[in-house]
Design a protein around this motif. Structure first.
Motif, PDB file in Angstrom:
ATOM      1  N   ALA A  28     102.690  48.412  23.666  1.00  0.00           N
ATOM      2  CA  ALA A  28     103.724  49.045  22.831  1.00  0.00           C
ATOM      3  C   ALA A  28     103.579  50.560  22.903  1.00  0.00           C
ATOM      4  CB  ALA A  28     103.605  48.570  21.388  1.00  0.00           C
ATOM      5  N   VAL A  48     100.453  53.979  12.328  1.00  0.00           N
ATOM      6  CA  VAL A  48     100.034  52.966  13.309  1.00  0.00           C
ATOM      7  C   VAL A  48      98.682  52.402  12.890  1.00  0.00           C
ATOM      8  CG1 VAL A  48      99.448  52.514  15.714  1.00  0.00           C
ATOM      9  CG2 VAL A  48     101.316  54.100  15.158  1.00  0.00           C
ATOM     10  N   SER A  49      98.611  51.093  12.806  1.00  0.00           N
ATOM     11  CA  SER A  49      97.360  50.435  12.396  1.00  0.00           C
ATOM     12  C   SER A  49      96.618  49.904  13.610  1.00  0.00           C
ATOM     13  CB  SER A  49      97.663  49.290  11.426  1.00  0.00           C
ATOM     14  OG  SER A  49      98.411  48.276  12.082  1.00  0.00           O
ATOM     15  N   GLU A  50      95.322  49.681  13.433  1.00  0.00           N
ATOM     16  CA  GLU A  50      94.511  49.147  14.529  1.00  0.00           C
ATOM     17  C   GLU A  50      94.923  47.721  14.890  1.00  0.00           C
ATOM     18  OE1 GLU A  50      90.416  49.474  13.638  1.00  0.00           O
ATOM     19  OE2 GLU A  50      90.405  51.664  13.519  1.00  0.00           O
ATOM     20  N   SER A  51      95.412  46.980  13.905  1.00  0.00           N
ATOM     21  CA  SER A  51      95.811  45.591  14.172  1.00  0.00           C
ATOM     22  C   SER A  51      97.161  45.504  14.880  1.00  0.00           C
ATOM     23  CB  SER A  51      95.872  44.816  12.850  1.00  0.00           C
ATOM     24  OG  SER A  51      96.837  45.398  11.983  1.00  0.00           O
ATOM     25  N   HIS A  52      97.923  46.608  14.855  1.00  0.00           N
ATOM     26  CA  HIS A  52      99.236  46.633  15.489  1.00  0.00           C
ATOM     27  C   HIS A  52      99.374  47.952  16.254  1.00  0.00           C
ATOM     28  CE1 HIS A  52     103.714  45.341  14.880  1.00  0.00           C
ATOM     29  NE2 HIS A  52     103.480  45.727  16.115  1.00  0.00           N
ATOM     30  N   PHE A  65     108.834  46.961  17.284  1.00  0.00           N
ATOM     31  CA  PHE A  65     107.739  46.046  17.645  1.00  0.00           C
ATOM     32  C   PHE A  65     107.413  45.137  16.462  1.00  0.00           C
ATOM     33  CE2 PHE A  65     107.194  50.223  19.653  1.00  0.00           C
ATOM     34  CZ  PHE A  65     107.352  49.880  20.994  1.00  0.00           C
ATOM     35  N   LYS A  95     108.664  51.028  12.929  1.00  0.00           N
ATOM     36  CA  LYS A  95     108.954  49.987  11.940  1.00  0.00           C
ATOM     37  C   LYS A  95     109.717  48.795  12.518  1.00  0.00           C
ATOM     38  CE  LYS A  95     110.419  51.316   7.894  1.00  0.00           C
ATOM     39  NZ  LYS A  95     111.176  52.045   6.837  1.00  0.00           N
ATOM     40  N   MET A 102     106.363  42.214  16.477  1.00  0.00           N
ATOM     41  CA  MET A 102     105.130  41.485  16.777  1.00  0.00           C
ATOM     42  C   MET A 102     104.220  42.380  17.610  1.00  0.00           C
ATOM     43  SD  MET A 102     105.551  38.563  15.331  1.00  0.00           S
ATOM     44  CE  MET A 102     104.259  37.586  16.100  1.00  0.00           C
ATOM     45  N   PRO A 103     102.906  42.271  17.400  1.00  0.00           N
ATOM     46  CA  PRO A 103     101.977  43.095  18.199  1.00  0.00           C
ATOM     47  C   PRO A 103     102.109  42.784  19.689  1.00  0.00           C
ATOM     48  CG  PRO A 103     100.867  42.125  16.305  1.00  0.00           C
ATOM     49  CD  PRO A 103     102.211  41.459  16.390  1.00  0.00           C
ATOM     50  N   CYS A 104     102.078  43.840  20.496  1.00  0.00           N
ATOM     51  CA  CYS A 104     102.061  43.655  21.948  1.00  0.00           C
ATOM     52  C   CYS A 104     101.108  44.689  22.548  1.00  0.00           C
ATOM     53  CB  CYS A 104     103.453  43.767  22.554  1.00  0.00           C
ATOM     54  SG  CYS A 104     104.217  45.383  22.446  1.00  0.00           S
ATOM     55  N   ILE A 159     100.249  51.014  18.618  1.00  0.00           N
ATOM     56  CA  ILE A 159     101.425  51.547  19.321  1.00  0.00           C
ATOM     57  C   ILE A 159     101.044  52.928  19.847  1.00  0.00           C
ATOM     58  CG2 ILE A 159     103.844  52.263  19.148  1.00  0.00           C
ATOM     59  CD1 ILE A 159     104.094  50.376  16.727  1.00  0.00           C
TER      60      ILE A 159
END
Length: 352
Positions: free
Chosen positions: A279, A231-235, A272, A269, A274-276, A237
């Motif tokens: 999530a 899990v990345s900070e930009s996306h 999601f 993977k 798109m980022p929400c 979850i």
């Protein structure tokens, strides 16, 4: 008429009583001279009655009872108490060898208070102590063998993890080198599977390679690792675990760990794209008697039908299906626009 009154000589009765005692027994006067001894005393300590009666205890058998521990018992403890139980003495007795004795002492006070006698009973516990020492030595050896086995197991697990890392690295290098998109996809998929196995083994290793694994702690640690690596900070979850407390054997832990890893990776993977802002993936484990249910649910895009709601099937799907069958469980999937919920249930049984 009182039967004791019919006994002409009380000494005869006392002697008979003393001789019925199977363990060595000695009667001392207040000067610590032997007044009487039973047959067992003579047999065990190889002394003669003529050299025993009237003799100072410490001089009996050429001084075999001149023992500091016994002196403490008779000269310090007995005068201040009327009873002394299980006073242990270990000594080399001439003609007998090294023996461990438990001494029980009683001080007898008479009505006229003109004299006292001391009753000493001896219980040979040499063999019992030898068995106890042997048992402790065996326990120590067993603990040492267990420790060595645990060390070897940890070393083996460490090597397995290193080997998995090497295989994963080779697969990734091959994926970057090939020109075919299909081949690259298969190599990347195989790389992800190897990394999943490595993650499960790494978290099992963190629990000390014991046979019984705490379910809630194990799943929480496993999912924390997955979140940190995927899990990345930009996306963002959220990956949350809600597990009933309890234990499972390591074999089931491996299977459940691989299932959770596959399903969580699949959700991260594909659920999601798109980022929400909200999530999330929820991993649950509930126990009801001998049955249990494992759940992995997300609030992603979902998909109607199909074994793998997000990716459309693949090696991960085959792995999950095989693991579910090996556990004797069944899997249900509900997927729609509000997300996907996968439930794996093992019905209770007497052998579970």
């Amino acid at each position: 008429m009182n039967k004791l009154a019919e006994v002409a000589d009380g000494r005869t009765l006392a002697k008979a009583i003393v001789n019925t005692i199977p363990e060595p027994f000695l009667v001392l006067d207040d000067d610590l001279r032997a007044l009487a001894a039973n047959r067992s005393f003579y047999d065990v300590f190889k002394v003669e009655p003529a050299r025993t009666i009237g003799t100072l205890l410490y001089a009996l058998g050429d001084g075999q009872w001149n023992i500091p521990a016994l002196r403490e018992l008779l000269e310090t403890i007995i005068p201040t108490r009327t009873v002394m139980d299980d006073f242990e003495v270990e000594h080399d007795f001439p003609g007998v060898g090294r023996r461990t004795m438990l001494l029980n002492g009683r001080k007898v006070l008479y009505d006229d208070e003109s004299a006292t006698t001391i009753l000493l009973a001896f219980r040979d516990i040499t063999e019992r102590r030898a068995v106890e020492l042997e048992r402790r030595a065996l326990l120590h050896r067993t603990e040492e063998l267990v420790r060595q086995q645990q060390t070897l197991l940890q070393e083996m697990e460490h090597r397995v993890l290193n080997s998995l890392q090497i295989i994963a690295s080779i697969l990734m290098l091959k994926a970057r080198a090939v020109t075919s998109d299909e081949t690259r996809h298969h190599l990347e998929d195989a790389h992800q599977r190897v990394m999943s196995v490595a993650a499960v083994q790494r978290h099992l290793h963190a629990f000390g390679a014991v046979d019984l694994i705490a379910v809630d702690a194990y799943l929480a640690k496993l999912c924390t690792g997955l979140a940190a690596s995927m899990v990345s900070e930009s996306h963002p979850i959220e990956i949350r675990v809600a597990a009933d407390p309890g234990e499972m054997n390591s074999e089931r832990a491996v299977s459940l760990g691989l299932i959770v890893t596959e399903l969580v990776i699949n959700a991260i993977k594909y659920a999601f794209p798109m980022p929400c802002g909200d999530a999330r993936v929820l991993i649950s484990y509930a126990v009801d008697g001998t049955s249990w249910t494992l759940g992995v649910a997300d609030n992603g895009i979902g998909k109607d039908g199909g074994m793998s709601p997000h990716s459309g099937g693949g090696l991960g799907t085959i792995i999950v299906q095989a693991l579910v069958r090996s556990l004797g469980a069944q899997m249900d999937i509900v997927s729609d626009t509000s997300g996907t919920a996968i439930s794996i249930t093992k019905p209770g049984s007497s052998s579970n």
